[in-house]
Design a protein around this motif. Sequence first.
Motif, PDB file in Angstrom:
ATOM      1  N   VAL A  14       0.927  -1.281  -0.114  1.00  0.00           N
ATOM      2  CA  VAL A  14      -0.023   0.012   0.164  1.00  0.00           C
ATOM      3  C   VAL A  14       0.703   0.996   0.032  1.00  0.00           C
ATOM      4  CG1 VAL A  14      -1.513   1.452   1.320  1.00  0.00           C
ATOM      5  CG2 VAL A  14      -1.984  -1.114   1.107  1.00  0.00           C
ATOM      6  N   MET A  15       1.950   1.352   0.869  1.00  0.00           N
ATOM      7  CA  MET A  15       2.783   2.442   0.864  1.00  0.00           C
ATOM      8  C   MET A  15       3.466   2.729  -0.304  1.00  0.00           C
ATOM      9  SD  MET A  15       4.485   2.509   4.741  1.00  0.00           S
ATOM     10  CE  MET A  15       5.298   0.821   4.654  1.00  0.00           C
ATOM     11  N   VAL A  16       4.076   1.569  -1.097  1.00  0.00           N
ATOM     12  CA  VAL A  16       4.644   1.639  -2.583  1.00  0.00           C
ATOM     13  C   VAL A  16       3.711   2.245  -3.540  1.00  0.00           C
ATOM     14  CG1 VAL A  16       5.608   0.143  -4.209  1.00  0.00           C
ATOM     15  CG2 VAL A  16       6.274  -0.182  -1.873  1.00  0.00           C
ATOM     16  N   LEU A  17       2.496   1.466  -3.369  1.00  0.00           N
ATOM     17  CA  LEU A  17       1.443   2.042  -4.329  1.00  0.00           C
ATOM     18  C   LEU A  17       1.319   3.714  -4.232  1.00  0.00           C
ATOM     19  CD1 LEU A  17      -0.622   1.525  -6.574  1.00  0.00           C
ATOM     20  CD2 LEU A  17      -2.337   0.955  -4.861  1.00  0.00           C
ATOM     21  N   HIS A  18       1.041   4.048  -3.052  1.00  0.00           N
ATOM     22  CA  HIS A  18       0.716   5.399  -2.764  1.00  0.00           C
ATOM     23  C   HIS A  18       1.904   6.181  -3.294  1.00  0.00           C
ATOM     24  CE1 HIS A  18      -3.381   5.552  -1.481  1.00  0.00           C
ATOM     25  NE2 HIS A  18      -2.888   4.566  -0.648  1.00  0.00           N
ATOM     26  N   SER A  19       3.084   5.905  -3.090  1.00  0.00           N
ATOM     27  CA  SER A  19       4.652   6.641  -3.144  1.00  0.00           C
ATOM     28  C   SER A  19       4.466   6.718  -4.858  1.00  0.00           C
ATOM     29  CB  SER A  19       5.758   5.711  -2.800  1.00  0.00           C
ATOM     30  OG  SER A  19       5.571   5.602  -1.295  1.00  0.00           O
ATOM     31  N   ILE A  20       4.372   5.582  -5.404  1.00  0.00           N
ATOM     32  CA  ILE A  20       4.420   5.568  -6.853  1.00  0.00           C
ATOM     33  C   ILE A  20       3.255   6.536  -7.467  1.00  0.00           C
ATOM     34  CG2 ILE A  20       3.913   4.279  -9.032  1.00  0.00           C
ATOM     35  CD1 ILE A  20       4.894   1.889  -7.558  1.00  0.00           C
ATOM     36  N   ASN A  21       2.271   6.685  -6.808  1.00  0.00           N
ATOM     37  CA  ASN A  21       1.115   7.615  -7.369  1.00  0.00           C
ATOM     38  C   ASN A  21       1.278   8.739  -7.087  1.00  0.00           C
ATOM     39  OD1 ASN A  21      -1.633   7.568  -8.840  1.00  0.00           O
ATOM     40  ND2 ASN A  21      -2.248   8.198  -6.635  1.00  0.00           N
ATOM     41  N   HIS A  22       2.310   9.115  -5.827  1.00  0.00           N
ATOM     42  CA  HIS A  22       2.447  10.467  -5.510  1.00  0.00           C
ATOM     43  C   HIS A  22       3.040  11.382  -6.614  1.00  0.00           C
ATOM     44  CE1 HIS A  22       3.142  13.805  -2.615  1.00  0.00           C
ATOM     45  NE2 HIS A  22       4.352  13.613  -3.098  1.00  0.00           N
ATOM     46  N   ARG A  23       2.464  12.584  -6.981  1.00  0.00           N
ATOM     47  CA  ARG A  23       2.825  13.710  -7.847  1.00  0.00           C
ATOM     48  C   ARG A  23       2.753  12.984  -9.397  1.00  0.00           C
ATOM     49  NH1 ARG A  23       6.432  18.081  -5.366  1.00  0.00           N
ATOM     50  NH2 ARG A  23       5.518  17.991  -3.093  1.00  0.00           N
ATOM     51  N   ASP A  24       2.380  11.860  -9.550  1.00  0.00           N
ATOM     52  CA  ASP A  24       2.044  11.231 -11.029  1.00  0.00           C
ATOM     53  C   ASP A  24       3.349  11.113 -11.651  1.00  0.00           C
ATOM     54  OD1 ASP A  24       0.280   9.836 -12.790  1.00  0.00           O
ATOM     55  OD2 ASP A  24      -0.127  11.773 -13.878  1.00  0.00           O
ATOM     56  N   ARG A  25       4.327  10.860 -10.934  1.00  0.00           N
ATOM     57  CA  ARG A  25       5.639  10.830 -11.603  1.00  0.00           C
ATOM     58  C   ARG A  25       6.201   9.493 -11.419  1.00  0.00           C
ATOM     59  NH1 ARG A  25       8.144  16.021  -8.782  1.00  0.00           N
ATOM     60  NH2 ARG A  25       6.868  17.598  -9.613  1.00  0.00           N
ATOM     61  N   LEU A  32      11.908   4.439  -4.565  1.00  0.00           N
ATOM     62  CA  LEU A  32      10.921   4.133  -3.657  1.00  0.00           C
ATOM     63  C   LEU A  32      11.565   3.473  -2.228  1.00  0.00           C
ATOM     64  CD1 LEU A  32       8.679   2.033  -6.220  1.00  0.00           C
ATOM     65  CD2 LEU A  32       7.940   4.158  -5.084  1.00  0.00           C
ATOM     66  N   CYS A  33      12.705   2.760  -2.211  1.00  0.00           N
ATOM     67  CA  CYS A  33      13.143   2.155  -1.299  1.00  0.00           C
ATOM     68  C   CYS A  33      13.822   3.463  -0.324  1.00  0.00           C
ATOM     69  CB  CYS A  33      14.472   1.245  -1.382  1.00  0.00           C
ATOM     70  SG  CYS A  33      13.860  -0.191  -2.139  1.00  0.00           S
ATOM     71  N   LEU A  34      14.211   4.497  -0.890  1.00  0.00           N
ATOM     72  CA  LEU A  34      14.793   5.502  -0.173  1.00  0.00           C
ATOM     73  C   LEU A  34      13.662   6.385   0.544  1.00  0.00           C
ATOM     74  CD1 LEU A  34      17.063   7.318   0.356  1.00  0.00           C
ATOM     75  CD2 LEU A  34      16.600   8.703  -1.639  1.00  0.00           C
ATOM     76  N   PHE A  67      11.169   2.089 -14.634  1.00  0.00           N
ATOM     77  CA  PHE A  67      10.434   3.358 -13.825  1.00  0.00           C
ATOM     78  C   PHE A  67       9.011   2.822 -13.759  1.00  0.00           C
ATOM     79  CE2 PHE A  67      14.345   5.373 -15.060  1.00  0.00           C
ATOM     80  CZ  PHE A  67      14.410   6.725 -14.361  1.00  0.00           C
ATOM     81  N   TYR A  68       8.401   2.696 -12.694  1.00  0.00           N
ATOM     82  CA  TYR A  68       7.165   2.287 -12.515  1.00  0.00           C
ATOM     83  C   TYR A  68       5.979   3.461 -12.336  1.00  0.00           C
ATOM     84  CZ  TYR A  68       9.466  -2.142 -11.593  1.00  0.00           C
ATOM     85  OH  TYR A  68      10.114  -2.932 -11.580  1.00  0.00           O
ATOM     86  N   SER A  69       4.701   3.334 -12.838  1.00  0.00           N
ATOM     87  CA  SER A  69       3.825   4.236 -12.933  1.00  0.00           C
ATOM     88  C   SER A  69       2.494   3.367 -12.340  1.00  0.00           C
ATOM     89  CB  SER A  69       3.557   5.121 -14.129  1.00  0.00           C
ATOM     90  OG  SER A  69       4.794   5.511 -14.604  1.00  0.00           O
ATOM     91  N   THR A  70       1.452   4.279 -11.730  1.00  0.00           N
ATOM     92  CA  THR A  70       0.269   3.718 -11.717  1.00  0.00           C
ATOM     93  C   THR A  70      -0.522   3.837 -12.841  1.00  0.00           C
ATOM     94  OG1 THR A  70      -0.415   5.813 -10.808  1.00  0.00           O
ATOM     95  CG2 THR A  70       0.198   4.243  -9.022  1.00  0.00           C
ATOM     96  N   THR A  71      -1.237   2.675 -12.981  1.00  0.00           N
ATOM     97  CA  THR A  71      -1.984   2.390 -14.112  1.00  0.00           C
ATOM     98  C   THR A  71      -3.554   3.268 -13.789  1.00  0.00           C
ATOM     99  OG1 THR A  71      -3.104   0.500 -13.202  1.00  0.00           O
ATOM    100  CG2 THR A  71      -1.165   0.149 -14.677  1.00  0.00           C
ATOM    101  N   ALA A  72      -4.522   3.326 -14.658  1.00  0.00           N
ATOM    102  CA  ALA A  72      -5.712   3.997 -14.334  1.00  0.00           C
ATOM    103  C   ALA A  72      -6.352   3.340 -13.216  1.00  0.00           C
ATOM    104  CB  ALA A  72      -6.495   3.890 -15.600  1.00  0.00           C
ATOM    105  N   LYS A  73      -6.338   1.885 -13.022  1.00  0.00           N
ATOM    106  CA  LYS A  73      -6.855   1.204 -12.059  1.00  0.00           C
ATOM    107  C   LYS A  73      -6.206   1.539 -10.676  1.00  0.00           C
ATOM    108  CE  LYS A  73      -7.757  -3.642 -10.799  1.00  0.00           C
ATOM    109  NZ  LYS A  73      -7.462  -5.120 -11.173  1.00  0.00           N
ATOM    110  N   GLY A  74      -4.820   1.719 -10.820  1.00  0.00           N
ATOM    111  CA  GLY A  74      -4.046   1.926  -9.725  1.00  0.00           C
ATOM    112  C   GLY A  74      -4.491   3.575  -8.847  1.00  0.00           C
TER     113      GLY A  74
END
Length: 137
Positions: A14-25, A32-34, A67-74
């Motif tokens: 959950v934290m990883v998903l929200h971090s990836i989604n943050h600022r849509d970058r 992510l680990c940092l 580089f990981y990004s959230t999908t529309a579903k994410g």
Amino acid sequence: MTAAGQPDLAALDVMVLHSINHRDRPKRLADLCLVLNVEDSHTVNYGLKKMVRLGLVSGERRGKEIFYSTTAKGRALCLEYRKIREELLGEAYALIGQPQMGQAKIGEGQADLSRIADLMRALSGMYDQAARAAASL
């Protein structure tokens, strides 16, 4: 996350998903680990692979990095999570904002929440630094 419709995610996921989604970058595993202060990158990598399988995250290779990004579903899942969190915590936050005799009101909205989150992150960083210093003695 279960209430938002995705029951099979661990807390770190959950934290990883929200971090990836943050600022849509898009973000790399190392980023992510940092940000999450996770030393065992394989735990984050496992979560990333699980979220790719679930269609919440996509990876794009750039040179040797992914580089990981959230999908529309994410992104939709993160928004639903936020909506539920605000419904559940809104009342509690309103209680925090009630002034006591002779005290200023703490909560005035989203700006205060951001300020409090910044303070908590700073304190967490100080505790982490102190723990590392103590471990090296």
